[in-house]
Design an enzyme around this catalytic site. Structure first.
Site, PDB file in Angstrom:
ATOM      1  N   SER A   1       0.831  -1.194   0.000  1.00  0.00           N
ATOM      2  CA  SER A   1       0.000   0.000   0.000  1.00  0.00           C
ATOM      3  C   SER A   1       0.874   1.256   0.000  1.00  0.00           C
ATOM      4  CB  SER A   1      -0.949  -0.067   1.209  1.00  0.00           C
ATOM      5  OG  SER A   1      -1.891   0.951   1.179  1.00  0.00           O
TER       6      SER A   1
ATOM      7  N   HIS B   1      -2.393  -1.186  -4.355  1.00  0.00           N
ATOM      8  CA  HIS B   1      -3.854  -1.172  -4.478  1.00  0.00           C
ATOM      9  C   HIS B   1      -4.327   0.271  -4.396  1.00  0.00           C
ATOM     10  CE1 HIS B   1      -4.651  -1.556   0.170  1.00  0.00           C
ATOM     11  NE2 HIS B   1      -3.858  -0.552  -0.126  1.00  0.00           N
TER      12      HIS B   1
END
Length: 196
Positions: free
Chosen positions: A101, A126
């Site tokens: 992330s 993501h």
């Protein structure tokens, strides 16, 4: 019984005797920085302060940012990324363990050609997320708009720094995409994979 933070000897140039300092402080003096937790305002401010201080101290020596992070807050992560681009020394990023992330976003922000992953490291990208369920309807709409702007910003940075197309990055960010070190290299997130 915990032993606390280990201490190591350190001798400043010109001093005859070494003093004992904690190991993290000693590593900072060698320009080795660590992101080994979730990204939040506290660690972000610490890393930003260290990068600025070390840049002022010597703007010719590279900084080394070791990353083992599950991600975290977007805005503090953007602050770290922006500081990496702002300081004069190159910031080399090294993924050890996991850069997920916001951790992977900071990893990709290292100086191009100086981004490294250890052989068994994992990288995950993501889209940014939010806690909409806590917001009222009006706040929900404003938060959704802000989230879309942040997603566009993050996507543009990944496109710019990986050399991948907007379509590829946008598609990858639709879900959690975990990569090995060699897959991350092929994807342009890192430039080198350390040898075993």
């Amino acid at each position: 019984m915990p032993i606390g933070v280990p201490k190591v000897p350190f001798r400043s140039p010109g001093d005859e005797d070494a003093s004992w300092v904690d190991v993290i402080n000693r590593l900072y003096r060698e320009r080795l920085l660590f992101l080994g937790q979730e990204v939040d305002s506290e660690i972000s401010n610490q890393l930003i302060g260290l990068m600025v201080f070390l840049s002022i101290e010597d703007d010719t020596k590279d900084l080394y940012l070791f990353i083992n992070s599950p991600g975290g807050w977007v805005i503090p992560g953007l602050g770290i990324y922006d500081t990496m681009q702002f300081v004069q020394p190159d910031v080399q990023t090294i993924c050890m363990g996991l850069a997920a992330s916001m951790g992977s976003f900071i990893l990709v922000g290292g100086e191009i050609t100086k981004r490294l992953a250890f052989p068994h490291a994992r990288v995950m990208i993501h889209q940014p997320a939010s806690s909409f369920y806590e917001a009222q309807t009006g706040e929900f709409i404003l938060e959704a708009e802000e989230l879309l702007k942040l997603r566009e910003t993050i996507t543009r940075v990944y496109v710019q720094r990986t050399g991948k197309s907007l379509w590829v990055i946008s598609e990858d960010m639709e879900r959690d995409v975990f990569m090995s070190a060699t897959e991350a290299q092929a994807h342009g997130l890192v430039d080198l994979v350390a040898v075993e």
